[in-house]
Design an enzyme around this catalytic site. Structure first.
Site, short mmCIF file in Angstrom:
data_model
loop_
_atom_site.label_atom_id
_atom_site.label_comp_id
_atom_site.label_asym_id
_atom_site.label_seq_id
_atom_site.Cartn_x
_atom_site.Cartn_y
_atom_site.Cartn_z
N HIS A 160 -50.82 -10.63 -18.07
CA HIS A 160 -49.65 -10.12 -17.34
C HIS A 160 -49.91 -9.88 -15.86
O HIS A 160 -49.68 -8.78 -15.35
CB HIS A 160 -49.12 -8.83 -17.98
CG HIS A 160 -48.54 -9.04 -19.36
ND1 HIS A 160 -47.86 -8.08 -20.04
CD2 HIS A 160 -48.54 -10.13 -20.16
CE1 HIS A 160 -47.46 -8.55 -21.21
NE2 HIS A 160 -47.88 -9.79 -21.31
N ARG A 244 -42.30 -5.67 -16.67
CA ARG A 244 -43.36 -5.97 -17.63
C ARG A 244 -44.21 -7.14 -17.14
O ARG A 244 -45.38 -6.98 -16.84
CB ARG A 244 -42.77 -6.28 -19.01
CG ARG A 244 -43.81 -6.51 -20.09
CD ARG A 244 -43.18 -6.54 -21.48
NE ARG A 244 -44.18 -6.64 -22.52
CZ ARG A 244 -44.62 -7.79 -23.03
NH1 ARG A 244 -44.11 -8.94 -22.60
NH2 ARG A 244 -45.54 -7.80 -23.97
N PRO A 264 -41.43 -8.10 -25.00
CA PRO A 264 -42.58 -7.90 -25.88
C PRO A 264 -42.56 -8.80 -27.12
O PRO A 264 -43.58 -9.39 -27.45
CB PRO A 264 -42.50 -6.42 -26.25
CG PRO A 264 -41.08 -6.01 -25.97
CD PRO A 264 -40.57 -6.92 -24.89
N ASP A 289 -30.40 -0.14 -25.98
CA ASP A 289 -29.56 -0.24 -27.18
C ASP A 289 -30.28 0.17 -28.47
O ASP A 289 -29.70 0.09 -29.55
CB ASP A 289 -29.03 -1.68 -27.31
CG ASP A 289 -30.17 -2.71 -27.31
OD1 ASP A 289 -31.35 -2.31 -27.38
OD2 ASP A 289 -29.86 -3.91 -27.21
N LYS A 392 -42.91 -21.22 -24.62
CA LYS A 392 -43.01 -21.34 -26.08
C LYS A 392 -42.19 -22.48 -26.65
O LYS A 392 -42.53 -23.03 -27.69
CB LYS A 392 -42.54 -20.04 -26.73
CG LYS A 392 -43.59 -18.98 -26.76
CD LYS A 392 -43.06 -17.65 -27.23
CE LYS A 392 -41.88 -17.76 -28.18
NZ LYS A 392 -41.44 -16.42 -28.63
CA LIG Z 1 -33.38 -2.80 -26.04
#
Ligand SMILES: [Ca+2]
Ligand SMILES: [Ca+2]
Ligand SMILES: [Ca+2]
Length: 470
Positions: A160, A244, A264, A289, A392
């Protein structure tokens, strides 16, 4: 140069309606347009950034190769413009990263800005840091020379690092730094510092440790712009925080700065970056959420963290867990879009993927982004859109902006699906050719979604051309 075997994969799939912010994975429609394609160049060592240079050549950084390579877009021939000996690379996420041209390049100024990781310790120990260096191009010898450090001692990691570098329309440098992979794998016990901000003293002594999980804005000489946001009473290089791993940066209409961010497991994000705003990580992933994510802070475990074993799916009860909706910040900004959000209780252990389940997770691993403007000759499918590369899924995702350029609307379309990890892309100035860099190794999802280790075109530049009639 061989032809790419991709046309057969460009079968039309019905585009599902996906205008809602919260979508299920794998619903991006697949384009059926018959693009011509070829492998333009091969033999690149973990290529990381590709930019269409003002000289009409493609410029590529090689993360592990420690080189900047200039590629002729007509025939793919390559030349090395510099090899940077003090790049420190372990062939993970560190090494030679972002690159950007001075706005007046070859028009009175020949500067190129390059970001890379290096070892700041002169002895046998390794103190991995990142720096941004200005080089000067000599058009006669076609080499980069006279490196000058603009800023050094930035946080760096094997995980990262983010590392995207741009010059904005405001003539400032923008640089993204990830959360260093803290709170997972070998850094499970390192706290995530994306919410930490520099103090006035940190700025004074040039201690940039809190720049983890930030997008920076710098003067072209590396200084702190006088109009940077004051956050919690301090003006620093920090432009936005709470990130992130923001690997994609692109300027859109009206000077707006968009970013992509790796989620993540779900909830990769497309963000609109406004000065001084907080993008929520690690308290929030995607939207606030409480779906399929809560912040589990391993470093705060009531049983010493060092005695725990990190696991993606099972967290010990000693690790505190905090719901997204229990956290607040007056600076918080939701993403514009997530790829993709799933419901509470979603099963992230898809048996199709076995031990390599992350390939099946409902994220796409967005590695870069470009903005395609509206205008004469622009392929209609991409007009006023963001194009995002996926590591990916071996595809480019097109997200349409609204006419005012401030939000995302409509269906998402996938282009150019191959068995490769797409690291970055560049467009020709007429926006009719797309150049995609591929990773040298790693896993990618096959057509059926299962993991494939054999990449079709490792360490390459793939060229896709819009048909003349479109
Ligand atoms: Ca969320
Ligand atoms: Ca050393
Ligand atoms: Ca966020």
């Amino acid at each position: 140069m061989k032809r790419l075997l991709v046309l057969a994969t460009l079968l039309a799939l019905a585009a599902n309606g996906c205008t809602a912010s919260h979508e299920q994975p794998s619903n991006a429609g697949r384009s059926s347009a018959p693009f011509a394609s070829r492998v333009l160049a091969t033999g690149l060592a973990d290529p990381w950034e590709i930019v269409w240079g003002p000289d009409g050549f493609l410029w590529v950084t090689e993360k592990a190769g420690k080189r900047v390579t200039r590629v002729n877009p007509a025939d793919g021939s390559k030349s090395t413009v510099t090899t940077i000996a003090d790049v420190y690379s372990t062939q993970s996420q560190d090494g030679l990263l972002g690159m950007a041209f001075q706005p007046n390049f070859l028009k009175g100024n020949n500067d190129v800005f390059i970001a890379y990781t290096y070892d700041a310790d002169s002895g046998p120990a390794v103190d991995r840091r990142a720096k941004i260096v200005r080089f000067t191009y000599d058009p006669a010898t076609r080499t980069l020379n006279r490196p000058v450090d603009l800023i050094a001692g930035l946080p760096a990691s094997t995980d990262h690092d983010a590392g995207r570098l741009l010059v904005g329309p405001d003539q400032k440098l923008y640089y993204s730094i990830g959360d260093q992979g803290s709170n997972q794998f070998s850094r499970t016990c390192n706290p995530i510092r994306s919410q930490d901000l520099p103090t006035a003293q940190d700025v004074q002594i040039r201690d940039w440790e809190t720049y983890q999980g930030k997008i920076l804005r710098l003067d072209l000489d590396g200084g702190i712009p006088a109009d940077n946001p004051v956050i919690k009473g301090v003006r620093s290089h920090v432009f936005t925080y709470g990130h992130r791993n923001p690997e994609g940066l692109a300027f859109g209409p009206g000077g707006r700065l968009f970013s992509t961010e790796h989620g993540p497991k779900s909830d990769d994000e497309i963000n609109l970056n406004e000065p001084g705003k907080n993008y929520g990580w690690p308290y929030v992933s995607g939207f606030k959420d409480d779906q399929a994510y809560a912040y589990e802070n391993w470093s705060a475990s009531t049983v010493p963290c060092a005695s725990l074993h990190y696991d993606d799916f099972t967290t010990p009860p000693s690790v505190p867990r905090q719901a997204e909706t229990s956290w607040n910040s007056p600076d918080y900004m939701d993403p514009l879009k997530t790829l993709y959000t799933v419901s509470r209780g979603y099963n992230f252990q898809d048996p199709t993927c076995g031990d390599q389940s992350y390939v099946c997770w409902p994220s796409i691993a967005p590695s870069s982004m470009v903005y395609v403007p509206a205008g004469d000759g622009v392929f209609g499918g991409w007009s006023n859109s963001l194009l995002v590369t996926s590591l990916k899924n071996g595809a480019v995702y097109r997200l349409r902006l609204t006419q005012d350029g401030g939000s995302i609307q409509g269906d998402i379309t996938q282009y150019f699906k191959t068995a490769n990890r797409y690291r970055a892309l560049a467009l020709s100035p007429d926006h009719r050719k797309v150049y995609i860099l591929t990773d040298t190794n790693g896993l990618v999802a096959s057509e059926s979604g299962s993991p494939v280790e054999q990449l079709a075109d490792p360490g390459a530049i793939l060229e896709f051309s819009v048909p003349a009639s479109r």
